[in-house]
Every structure is written in structure tokens, then in C-alpha cells.
Design an enzyme around this catalytic site. Sequence first.
Site, PDB file in Angstrom:
ATOM      1  N   ASP A 192      45.519  44.701  41.926  1.00 40.65           N
ATOM      2  CA  ASP A 192      45.123  44.543  43.323  1.00 40.65           C
ATOM      3  C   ASP A 192      46.040  45.365  44.231  1.00 40.65           C
ATOM      4  O   ASP A 192      47.259  45.371  44.061  1.00 40.65           O
ATOM      5  CB  ASP A 192      45.217  43.047  43.676  1.00 40.65           C
ATOM      6  CG  ASP A 192      44.592  42.717  45.014  1.00 40.65           C
ATOM      7  OD1 ASP A 192      43.403  43.011  45.195  1.00 40.65           O
ATOM      8  OD2 ASP A 192      45.310  42.165  45.881  1.00 40.65           O
ATOM      9  N   GLU A 256      43.415  49.236  41.880  1.00 39.72           N
ATOM     10  CA  GLU A 256      42.672  49.269  43.141  1.00 39.72           C
ATOM     11  C   GLU A 256      43.440  50.205  44.060  1.00 39.72           C
ATOM     12  O   GLU A 256      44.266  49.783  44.854  1.00 39.72           O
ATOM     13  CB  GLU A 256      42.535  47.877  43.779  1.00 39.72           C
ATOM     14  CG  GLU A 256      41.589  47.912  44.965  1.00 39.72           C
ATOM     15  CD  GLU A 256      41.845  46.861  46.042  1.00 39.72           C
ATOM     16  OE1 GLU A 256      40.984  46.709  46.917  1.00 39.72           O
ATOM     17  OE2 GLU A 256      42.901  46.203  46.031  1.00 39.72           O
TER      18      GLU A 256
HETATM   19  C1  GLC Z   1      42.221  43.470  47.568  1.00 41.84           C
HETATM   20  C2  GLC Z   1      41.105  42.567  47.123  1.00 41.84           C
HETATM   21  C3  GLC Z   1      40.607  41.786  48.299  1.00 41.84           C
HETATM   22  C4  GLC Z   1      41.751  40.977  48.855  1.00 41.84           C
HETATM   23  C5  GLC Z   1      42.926  41.874  49.192  1.00 41.84           C
HETATM   24  C6  GLC Z   1      44.166  41.078  49.465  1.00 41.84           C
HETATM   25  O1  GLC Z   1      41.779  44.441  48.450  1.00 41.84           O
HETATM   26  O2  GLC Z   1      40.095  43.312  46.518  1.00 41.84           O
HETATM   27  O3  GLC Z   1      39.550  40.945  47.960  1.00 41.84           O
HETATM   28  O4  GLC Z   1      41.338  40.290  49.997  1.00 41.84           O
HETATM   29  O5  GLC Z   1      43.246  42.714  48.127  1.00 41.84           O
HETATM   30  O6  GLC Z   1      44.644  40.527  48.273  1.00 41.84           O
END
Ligand code: GLC
Length: 522
Positions: A192, A256
Amino acid sequence: MLYHIYPRSFADSDGDGVGDLPGITSRLDHLAWLGIDAIWLSPTFPSPNADWGYDVADYYGVHPELGTLDDLDRLVVEAGRRELRVLLDLVPNHTSDRHPWFVESRASRQSPRRSWYVWAEPASDGSPPNNWVSVFGGGPAWTLDDASGQYYHHAFLPEQPDLNWWSDEVRDEFDRILGFWFDRGVAGVRIDVAHKIVKDWELRDNPPAAPDDPPWIRELGQHERFTANQPGVHDVFRRWRRLADGYEPRRLLLGETYVHDLATLAQFYGRDDELHLAFNFLFVNAASLSTELASIVEATEATLPNGAWPVWTASNHDAGRFATRWCADHERQIRCVLLMLLTLRGTPVLYYGDEIGMANVDIPADCALDPVALRGDPSRGRDQGRTPMQWEGSPGAGFTRSPKRAWLPIGDAATRNVAAERDDAGSTLHFCRDAIALRRSHPALRRGDYEPLRAPDGVWAWRRGGELTVALNLSEREARIDVAVGRIALATRREREGEEVGEPLLLHPWEGVVVGESRTES
Ligand code: GLC
Ligand code: MG
């Protein structure tokens, strides 16, 4: 080929209205039938759910609503029996404010865990230490802790304090967390907010946005100069890569990497010594299903280092579903997207429900649960793309036996569901499955180079591995292309499969085909 599951919405085994791990296990046959290689589960850890699992209170456990550690072990074993691997969603940027680490960190300036989080003195007038703003809502990314008189940093909600990745203890702890799950047979992690975990050591102010900056910078009001893509983040990923590659089979790191330019994205692959895979948000965020996507793919192919493997995804739990964003729910367009994802060079990631072209679901204001909607702009709420999987046309959609308790509204399952599409060989579900099967069986689709082909306006055509041609007519007009000769192996209009095509090939509006090179019979 990956499949992303939002666990609260996949399958509810115990009738509490919330999807759970035994529910996922009970549906593995669907994924095996579809031809998936691995599933990625959005966070499964204990969490107070300020951000629905992305605020972790224990990295070594399982959220009681989702099941137990035994249930997770069982899921991994049952998945393995079907040759499916399981990836978890690791959240290293921040914890929950209720995580015992933060509770301890907050207790006093002298706490041994103080340095696990990003604490700083107020500015001389008592305001936050610098100008960093929170991604959710745009207010200061700092909250004052009255008792100790210092501010803590949170890139997202105040309930999500950021960890301090300059701390060796934090780095060591995450090595243990990765090892804990990898030792249990977990095949890898999606990471993440991978690009943001390390912050500027000096906590310098971000440069303010200028009127001619791109929209995402103007919206935030600043450039993320000191809050994202810091050089130090690459040390962390090199370290994790050594750890992941030390396992047999090696464990997968999928980031991500929410960055806005491809050169920055490329850095996360390192010299094949950082992330194995990095999400491409230029692609996810493309405004429409058009040859704009072709430009993004071509630029990606040109920018990623040799050997780096692209990732193509069109829906997720933040962006919502492609069937709505790109296709206005039109079946022909939905099939074009599936065909594209499954025939590009790289790893496709389908989001649960993509295989039947599930759409976003309108969420009445009083049903909204996403903090982005509740505390910020309701029109940006992410609940619409997180609704229960539509397995059947019945009231609980085959998701739950207690439809009234479903944690989010269930979409129009009567018109679109897995059971009905499985019974219909002409359905989008079967099309998706056949596209996956073609990809699995054809080395050119799995590994072959991507070579763009000249095509008329509105048509995107490319060749894979010098052997197969993919052509998509992304327009309302008929088109003719003269780059494909051979037999149609797969077509969005199924009746064309098997057709021998010469030049030119006629494509109907929103039609896509895969054409094999003609081969001389001996
Ligand atoms: C990432 C996740 C999202 C979340 C954010 C904070 O972007 O995909 O869903 O709200 O991180 O953890
Ligand atoms: Mg349940």
C-alpha cells in the site's frame, strides 16, 4: 494473471452481511475455473476500520469479522490445491492510531517507540511543523497531541499515523512481518502507498502548486516533493527484494506506486532489484476507453527498464469499476477492455466482478461508509466500487444469506451475475475465461514483445511476439485495417471466431479480435 478481492464484499459465509475468508475459500472453484494464477486480498488484518482495513492494528493477525488465522491458513492451502497463490495487502506507510505501537509512541516523548512515528515540534506560532497536507480532505497532514505538545504526521486520516521509515527498528519489524506471512505460504504482498513510505528527513515544506500545474497538484495545493518518491524508499525495497527472492518459490512484491509519470514509476523496478511489479496509475486513471490508452501503453513500454514487467489494471477499490468509468455499461466496450487487459505484454490484474463487467453501484448518502465520502466530498466516495460480488440473481446475490445485513448495498444482481453468465456460453464471463485460456496457452501472449501497428483513427492494433495481432476498434464507426491476415482466434463478437481474414479486416464499432498469423500447412 492476478485477481483482486475486496474481502468484505466477496462472499459471506456466516450471514453477518460481511464477506469473510471462509467465504473466499468456498468460491475458489470459480477462480480456478476462470484460470486465475493468484489472488490479492485487500487488508485482512485486525483494524478499527477508520479506512476499512487500511488502518492496521495488528500485522500478525486476522480481522475477526473476516475469520481467524486458521481460516487464512486454510485459504492458502485450498488455493494451493487449485494452483492459486494468495497475496496479502501490506500497509507499511501507516498504522491505525489504535495500534499498540502508536498508543505506546504517543504515551510520552521518552517512549521507546516514540521514534517509530513521525513526531515534530509545532511551528513558533503553535501551528503544524510544515505545510504538508493530507491526501484525504486536504487539511494539514499533522495532528497535535495535546499531552506531549508535539504533532504527529498522517498522510491520510488522523487515525492513520505514518510510521517513521528512518527507524531501523521499524525496518526490522517489517522484515519480521514479511517473514511471518511468507513462512505461512503467502505468495507475496501488494504494498500500500509504496511510493510514500519514506519522508524527507528534514521535513521540508512542499513547494506550492502553481496555476499551470496539472490538476492533481493544483487540487492538493502542493507538489509532493518531500512526501513521495524519496530516494530512501529504494533502500527499503532493495532490502525487501532480497528477502522475497530468498524464498523458494520467490515471493512477489507488487507496489501501489501511485505516481504521475512513467520515469518515476520505472525507478521502482530498480535494476531488477526492487519491486517485481508496480501498478501503473497513468493507465488506471486514463479518462476514456480510447487510443489514449495506446499512447500510455507505448510510453510505458518505452520507459520501463529492460526486463521490467508492466502491470495493467482497469478497476480497483479506489478508482471504482471500468465498466462504469470507461464503458458506460456497454457490453461491447466491456469486452474490448477485457481483451486489451488480457493481451497486452505484462500482468493483468482483474478486480472481482470485472469478469462479468460488474458496474459501480449508486450509494445513497445514508449508506456511505468510505471516510473520503463521509469527511470529504461525497461525490468522491469509493463505496460504489466496493459492493458485494454478484454471484446469483437472488436477493442476497449469492453473496450473503442475510441481504438486509449486507454491509454495502448490493447492485442489480438480477441483470448481471456469475450464475447466469456461466450458463450462457455467449456471455462476457465466458469471453473473459476464453481470453485467459488463450493467453495461458499461447507463449506469444504470455511473453512475446509488444509491437504497435499502424492503424486508422480510433483503432488500436499491436502484434505480440511477432505472431498474434490484436486489433481493437475503439470507435462508433466501422473500420478497416490491413495488418492482420490469418484466422480469428478470439473475438468480442464470438461468431467471428474461426473466420479467415485477409486484408483488409473489417471491424465493427467497439469490436476487438485476436488474429493468428496464417501458417502454411505442410
Ligand atoms: C491506498 C489504498 C486506499 C487507502 C489508502 C490509505 O491508496 O488503496 O484504499 O485508503 O492507501 O491507506
Ligand atoms: Mg461474514
